[in-house]
Design a protein around this motif. Structure first.
Motif, PDB file in Angstrom:
ATOM      1  N   ARG A 294       0.847  -1.186   0.000  1.00  0.00           N
ATOM      2  CA  ARG A 294       0.000   0.000   0.000  1.00  0.00           C
ATOM      3  C   ARG A 294       0.883   1.237   0.000  1.00  0.00           C
ATOM      4  O   ARG A 294       1.451   1.594   1.028  1.00  0.00           O
ATOM      5  CB  ARG A 294      -0.911   0.014   1.218  1.00  0.00           C
TER       6      ARG A 294
ATOM      7  N   ARG B 266      -2.637   6.135  -1.323  1.00  0.00           N
ATOM      8  CA  ARG B 266      -3.340   7.140  -0.534  1.00  0.00           C
ATOM      9  C   ARG B 266      -2.401   8.307  -0.287  1.00  0.00           C
ATOM     10  O   ARG B 266      -1.207   8.123  -0.061  1.00  0.00           O
ATOM     11  CB  ARG B 266      -3.848   6.548   0.781  1.00  0.00           C
TER      12      ARG B 266
ATOM     13  N   ALA C 219      -6.141   5.998  10.730  1.00  0.00           N
ATOM     14  CA  ALA C 219      -7.396   5.373  10.310  1.00  0.00           C
ATOM     15  C   ALA C 219      -7.611   5.538   8.814  1.00  0.00           C
ATOM     16  O   ALA C 219      -8.057   4.605   8.129  1.00  0.00           O
ATOM     17  CB  ALA C 219      -8.564   5.973  11.091  1.00  0.00           C
TER      18      ALA C 219
ATOM     19  N   GLY D 237      -5.576   3.083   7.029  1.00  0.00           N
ATOM     20  CA  GLY D 237      -5.893   1.694   7.324  1.00  0.00           C
ATOM     21  C   GLY D 237      -4.882   1.015   8.221  1.00  0.00           C
ATOM     22  O   GLY D 237      -4.729  -0.216   8.156  1.00  0.00           O
TER      23      GLY D 237
ATOM     24  N   HIS E   4      -3.330  -0.654  11.511  1.00  0.00           N
ATOM     25  CA  HIS E   4      -3.898  -1.507  12.548  1.00  0.00           C
ATOM     26  C   HIS E   4      -3.867  -0.800  13.900  1.00  0.00           C
ATOM     27  O   HIS E   4      -2.842  -0.244  14.308  1.00  0.00           O
ATOM     28  CB  HIS E   4      -3.100  -2.814  12.621  1.00  0.00           C
TER      29      HIS E   4
END
Length: 342
Positions: free
Chosen positions: A23, A139, A211, A214, A216
């Motif tokens: 990611r 992102r 958040a 993503g 954890h």
């Protein structure tokens, strides 16, 4: 995603490690805006991998740009690459998709099994739209800082406290508008964050960013997060040396003292006017105003020197467009910066 730029057949699996998807997270910010602090905080999460400043994407994406300078000839090379792209399915979109796969491959190799890689590279704001096209699964975190604070920090860090911006004129005059334009038109997931908010309430702001990315157990991690040392020769050593493994609000209002002279306050007023109310509001500084107050003896000698150099061209009022030109001087290439009416 931009229309007509779907990357069909993209490999979402990590091509180097365990087969898990990588990611990419790209931090967009102007120099001296706290991006190194944010990167060091994110790096404290066990799922996040990063390196100080990769500088990987600028060269392949600028290969499509006809402006700039390269030893082999920027315009000729860009014309050749664009001509090559005409032979590709979907043209430049295919080129950018291939660039994205190459970036993901290297991110995955550097991540060493971690699922998230954070790329914080200065001047990514110049290619933000192309990055979103090349990395549609990425992102973006856009970190902003009061423009006058950014200018003051650049001058203090790299210009010996003088308002002769030199090579950083690009960051000062192009950067805010480029970031604002990306925030308005971003075709991908974007999280906007102000530096002042980050240092004032680090756990809450970091939890929100975690958040969004993503990560954890983002709230529990953010409550204990501390900046980590990234090593390497790139990045900003100033904040790390001053504050170490803690976050400080000491730099939030310090910039106002930099404008303690009539000429500097005049520069601040005209600079904000040049950026425009729309850009300032998009960046989160709708109420931005030049600092008020008297004084002026502290910087009068430096200001007198600057007044005879490049400063008058940097404080012209009105709507202006930034321009850069190059001049060859022997084996060196010097950049000249100016403003002109749009």
């Amino acid at each position: 995603m931009l229309a007509g730029t779907s990357c069909t057949g993209r490999r979402k699996a990590n091509p180097v490690t365990t087969g898990a998807p990588i990611r990419p997270v790209l931090v967009l910010a102007l120099p001296r805006s706290g991006s190194t602090l944010l990167q060091r905080l994110l790096a404290s999460h066990p799922d996040v991998a990063t390196t100080p400043e990769p500088w990987l994407a600028l060269a392949p994406i600028f290969a499509l740009r006809t402006h700039g300078h390269a030893a082999y000839g920027q315009r000729t090379a860009a014309r050749a690459v664009r001509d090559f792209c005409t032979h590709l399915p979907d043209g430049q979109a295919t080129y950018l998709c291939a660039t994205g796969r190459w970036l993901e491959h290297l991110y995955a190799a550097a991540a060493r099994g971690r699922p998230v890689f954070v790329d914080k590279t200065p001047r990514h704001y110049l290619i933000a739209a192309e990055l979103a096209q090349a990395l549609p699964e990425a992102r973006f975190v856009v970190l902003t800082r009061h423009p006058l604070a950014m200018v003051a920090s650049i001058a203090r860090t790299w210009k010996r406290g003088r308002l002769r911006l030199g090579s950083n004129a690009q960051d000062v005059f192009e950067g805010p508008g480029a970031l604002a334009d990306f925030l308005r038109r971003a075709p991908c997931a974007v999280h906007a964050l102000r530096y002042e908010d980050l240092v004032a309430d680090t756990p809450a702001r970091l939890a929100a960013a975690g958040a969004f990315l993503g990560l954890h157990e983002a709230p529990a991690w953010a409550a204990q997060a501390r900046p980590v040392d990234l090593g390497g020769s790139m990045g900003d050593p100033t904040g790390a040396a001053a504050y170490g493994a803690r976050v400080s609000t000491g730099s939030v209002d310090r910039w106002t003292r930099f404008y303690d002279s009539p000429l500097r306050r005049r520069f601040a007023q005209r600079y904000l006017h040049t950026l425009g109310a729309d850009t300032l509001a998009t960046l989160g500084y709708a109420d931005a105003a030049p600092p008020s107050g008297g004084g002026g003896g502290r910087y009068w000698l430096r200001d007198a020197r600057d007044a005879g150099a490049d400063l008058p061209g940097l404080v012209l009022p009105g709507t202006w467009r930034f321009r850069r030109s190059f001049r060859r001087t022997g084996h060196r290439t010097r950049a000249r910066f100016a403003l002109r009416r749009a």
